[in-house]
Design an enzyme around this catalytic site. Structure first.
Site, mmCIF file in Angstrom:
data_model
loop_
_atom_site.group_PDB
_atom_site.id
_atom_site.type_symbol
_atom_site.label_atom_id
_atom_site.label_comp_id
_atom_site.label_asym_id
_atom_site.label_seq_id
_atom_site.Cartn_x
_atom_site.Cartn_y
_atom_site.Cartn_z
ATOM 1 N N HIS A 1 0.924 -0.929 -0.041
ATOM 2 C CA HIS A 1 -0.076 0.068 -0.052
ATOM 3 C C HIS A 1 0.748 1.231 0.036
ATOM 4 C CE1 HIS A 1 -4.220 -1.918 0.874
ATOM 5 N NE2 HIS A 1 -3.119 -3.053 1.020
ATOM 6 N N ASP B 1 3.274 9.693 -0.433
ATOM 7 C CA ASP B 1 2.131 9.015 0.111
ATOM 8 C C ASP B 1 1.803 7.960 -1.261
ATOM 9 O OD1 ASP B 1 -0.108 7.896 1.110
ATOM 10 O OD2 ASP B 1 -0.775 9.853 1.790
HETATM 11 P P1 ADP Z 1 -3.249 6.254 5.535
HETATM 12 O O1 ADP Z 1 -3.420 5.138 4.786
HETATM 13 O O2 ADP Z 1 -1.554 6.669 5.388
HETATM 14 O O3 ADP Z 1 -3.700 6.617 6.727
HETATM 15 P P2 ADP Z 1 -5.248 7.445 3.247
HETATM 16 O O4 ADP Z 1 -5.477 8.954 3.022
HETATM 17 O O5 ADP Z 1 -4.644 6.664 2.260
HETATM 18 O O6 ADP Z 1 -3.782 7.249 4.436
HETATM 19 O O7 ADP Z 1 -6.290 6.723 4.218
HETATM 20 C C1 ADP Z 1 -6.620 7.488 5.557
HETATM 21 C C2 ADP Z 1 -8.091 6.700 5.740
HETATM 22 O O8 ADP Z 1 -8.249 7.151 7.167
HETATM 23 C C3 ADP Z 1 -9.192 7.488 4.868
HETATM 24 O O9 ADP Z 1 -10.042 6.415 4.712
HETATM 25 C C4 ADP Z 1 -9.676 8.420 6.073
HETATM 26 O O10 ADP Z 1 -11.279 8.680 5.712
HETATM 27 C C5 ADP Z 1 -9.585 8.000 7.275
HETATM 28 N N1 ADP Z 1 -9.172 8.875 8.109
HETATM 29 C C6 ADP Z 1 -8.359 9.820 8.199
HETATM 30 N N2 ADP Z 1 -8.365 10.789 9.072
HETATM 31 C C7 ADP Z 1 -9.357 10.428 10.139
HETATM 32 C C8 ADP Z 1 -9.984 11.028 11.067
HETATM 33 N N3 ADP Z 1 -9.369 12.011 11.896
HETATM 34 N N4 ADP Z 1 -11.115 9.922 11.706
HETATM 35 C C9 ADP Z 1 -11.488 9.194 10.946
HETATM 36 N N5 ADP Z 1 -11.098 8.631 9.749
HETATM 37 C C10 ADP Z 1 -10.055 9.322 9.371
HETATM 38 C C1 G6P Z 2 -1.301 2.796 6.269
HETATM 39 C C2 G6P Z 2 -0.454 1.682 6.301
HETATM 40 C C3 G6P Z 2 -1.536 0.601 6.853
HETATM 41 C C4 G6P Z 2 -1.674 0.789 8.002
HETATM 42 C C5 G6P Z 2 -2.389 2.081 8.593
HETATM 43 C C6 G6P Z 2 -2.668 2.526 9.842
HETATM 44 O O1 G6P Z 2 -2.504 2.940 5.718
HETATM 45 O O2 G6P Z 2 -0.336 1.403 4.763
HETATM 46 O O3 G6P Z 2 -0.814 -0.753 6.643
HETATM 47 O O4 G6P Z 2 -2.510 -0.229 8.670
HETATM 48 O O5 G6P Z 2 -1.505 3.096 7.705
HETATM 49 O O6 G6P Z 2 -1.557 2.573 10.570
HETATM 50 P P1 G6P Z 2 -1.456 1.713 11.862
HETATM 51 O O7 G6P Z 2 -0.041 1.615 12.351
HETATM 52 O O8 G6P Z 2 -2.337 2.131 12.812
HETATM 53 O O9 G6P Z 2 -2.006 0.288 11.542
#
Ligand code: ADP
Ligand code: G6P
Length: 464
Positions: free
Chosen positions: A157, A365
């Site tokens: 990912h 990202d």
């Molecule tokens: P990452 O996987 O690195 O966290 P992404 O942008 O690909 O970054 O995905 C983040 C996910 O987490 C999204 O589905 C988003 O809606 C959710 N998210 C991010 N911040 C919040 C928050 N403060 N509360 C709820 N959901 C959140």
């Molecule tokens: C990114 C990573 C996931 C991970 C998520 C939340 O989306 O690609 O593998 O699960 O962040 O991070 P955490 O360490 O809380 O699982």
């Protein structure tokens, strides 16, 4: 119990809450995979997110969840150490210094073995197993050794780094051979697949042929499959009364006609949150923006809070937010609303619908699903997306206001251009981005990966 389709990820789709109940796990991996798994009738192997939790396997939303317990030592060494203090920063351009420790690597190896064992127990003869992300890069080869009958896919990912950076990793050969245990290795971007094949040539002397490489009598394919979101689910939510109520409440609370800039991220140093706030602060200081005309809402989910680099980031962000609010705010009117909280999908949707400008500025990202969620939410074709060039999403959404987050002036230019754009320009941009997303949703992503793997065929998505 044995299953024809097994998802394997460090986290289960649900996370053990402090009160003992379950909430949705954080992050994009779970956001994307959860709707797929729900329709598959399969199993999911992963951690409950709670230290030392020994929950027995259970069914949730039609999926059989098989927890893999992590002891305090595993969490410290495998999860916070090897996964999130070595591999995570290294694979994100080393924007923070990766830390290398031998006992972390040993723990990574041991926990990956336990994931492989748990998977071997639940997978039926000839099953399709789909392993996810950087925490589990040894699992494909370990699983193949135990269960050569399985069809094994792996999806990363996060970005896959250039060869020179990967070569810094102690244990680099093991990680590469771990991934080569899969039949299909999927990445977010074509460049990542190329980096992986180049690495295979460099480290093991293999000779890639296009996107495939012959390895131990098998063919391993490396290809890009850009991940996406549940667009139809997002569109359904837009008219949910709870979302509309929340949107009204937000408008009342913010009071009238200030334009809203929005950031939504896990509090992670890869997300460019500091750079975004710095650019906003400079625009206020220069008078290009006025605090009675705009407001920045920054929602930051607590993430990996025991890791020092994350604690330090939190301190820096909160100090800067305090400084800006102190300098440019007034009683009853602050320029930055900073929420160090997780919010429900309905509340997020209401925020997306209210935001004039969504500001997504990661330094690096793999994809960034928040950018896609914002576009999917905007059925009204309103709003503007400011998006870092260094996200996977930028390649698919060229109609965003693309910015280089390392260049504060460029960030300021992007935010200002988004705020000044004409409604018809914004509508044209949003329409084109939405057309792309509708055709490239998460269901298509999963199907194209599983088709290429040649394993299980998913049923059509269930209407809800
Ligand atoms: P990452 O996987 O690195 O966290 P992404 O942008 O690909 O970054 O995905 C983040 C996910 O987490 C999204 O589905 C988003 O809606 C959710 N998210 C991010 N911040 C919040 C928050 N403060 N509360 C709820 N959901 C959140
Ligand atoms: C990114 C990573 C996931 C991970 C998520 C939340 O989306 O690609 O593998 O699960 O962040 O991070 P955490 O360490 O809380 O699982």
């Amino acid at each position: 119990m044995e299953y024809r389709f097994v998802v394997v990820a460090n986290r289960l789709p649900v996370d053990r809450a402090d009160d003992g109940g379950w909430t949705r796990s954080p992050g994009g991996l779970v956001s994307a995979l959860e709707p797929i798994a729900r329709n598959s009738g399969g199993a999911w192997v992963g951690w409950t997110g709670a230290v030392g939790d020994e929950t027995a396997p259970f069914d949730h939303d039609g999926v059989y969840l098989r927890p893999v317990p992590l002891s305090p030592e595993d969490v410290d060494r495998y999860y916070e150490g090897a996964s999130n203090s070595t591999i995570w920063p290294l694979f994100h351009d080393a924007v923070e210094q990766p830390v290398h420790k031998r006992d972390w690597r040993r723990s990574y190896d041991a926990v990956n073995r336990r994931f492989a064992e748990a998977t071997a127990e639940v997978a039926a003869e000839g099953a399709t197993v789909w392993i996810h992300d950087y925490q589990l890069m040894l699992v494909p080869a370990l699983l193949r050794a135990a269960r050569p009958d399985l069809r094994i896919g792996f999806f990363l990912h996060i970005p896959f780094p250039p060869v020179e950076l990967f070569m810094q990793l102690p244990g680099r050969g093991d990680l590469l051979r771990g991934l080569l245990g899969a039949d299909l290795v999927g990445f977010q971007r074509p460049l990542a697949a190329e980096n992986f094949l180049q690495l295979a040539a460099r480290l093991t002397g293999l000779h890639p042929d296009g996107e495939t490489v012959a390895y131990e009598g098998r063919t391993v394919t490396a290809r890009a499959f850009p991940i996406s979101i549940d667009v139809a689910g997002s569109e359904r939510m837009t008219s949910d009364p709870a979302v509309l109520r929340e949107r009204e409440r937000l408008q009342e609370d913010l009071g009238g006609d200030r334009r809203i800039l929005l950031g939504v991220d896990r509090l992670d140093y890869t997300k460019g949150i500091e750079q975004r706030i710095e650019a906003y602060g400079e625009l206020l200081a220069e008078g290009a923006l006025a605090a009675d005309e705009v407001v920045l809402i920054q929602l930051a989910t607590p993430s990996r809070m025991r890791v020092a680099q994350y604690q330090q980031l939190r301190e820096r962000v909160e100090r800067e937010v305090g400084r800006i609010n102190g300098e440019f705010g007034d009683v009853g009117r602050v320029p930055v609303h900073y929420l160090f909280q997780s919010r429900s999908p309905e509340e997020l949707q209401a925020l997306y619908l209210s935001a004039d400008v969504m500001v997504v500025t990661p330094l690096r990202d793999g994809m960034n699903l928040v950018a896609k969620e914002y576009v999917a939410a905007r059925q009204d074709e309103g709003g503007a997306l400011v998006l870092s060039e260094f996200t996977g999403a930028a390649a698919e959404l060229p109609d965003a206001f693309l910015v280089n987050p390392y260049d504060v002036d460029d960030l300021k230019r992007g935010i200002t251009a988004a705020l000044r754009a004409t409604p018809s320009d914004l509508r044209d941009r949003m329409r084109r981005m939405r057309t792309h997303l509708r055709e490239h949703d998460v269901d298509r992503w999963a199907r194209s990966f599983l088709d290429a793997l040649g394993g299980i065929k998913l049923d059509p998505p269930c209407p809800q």
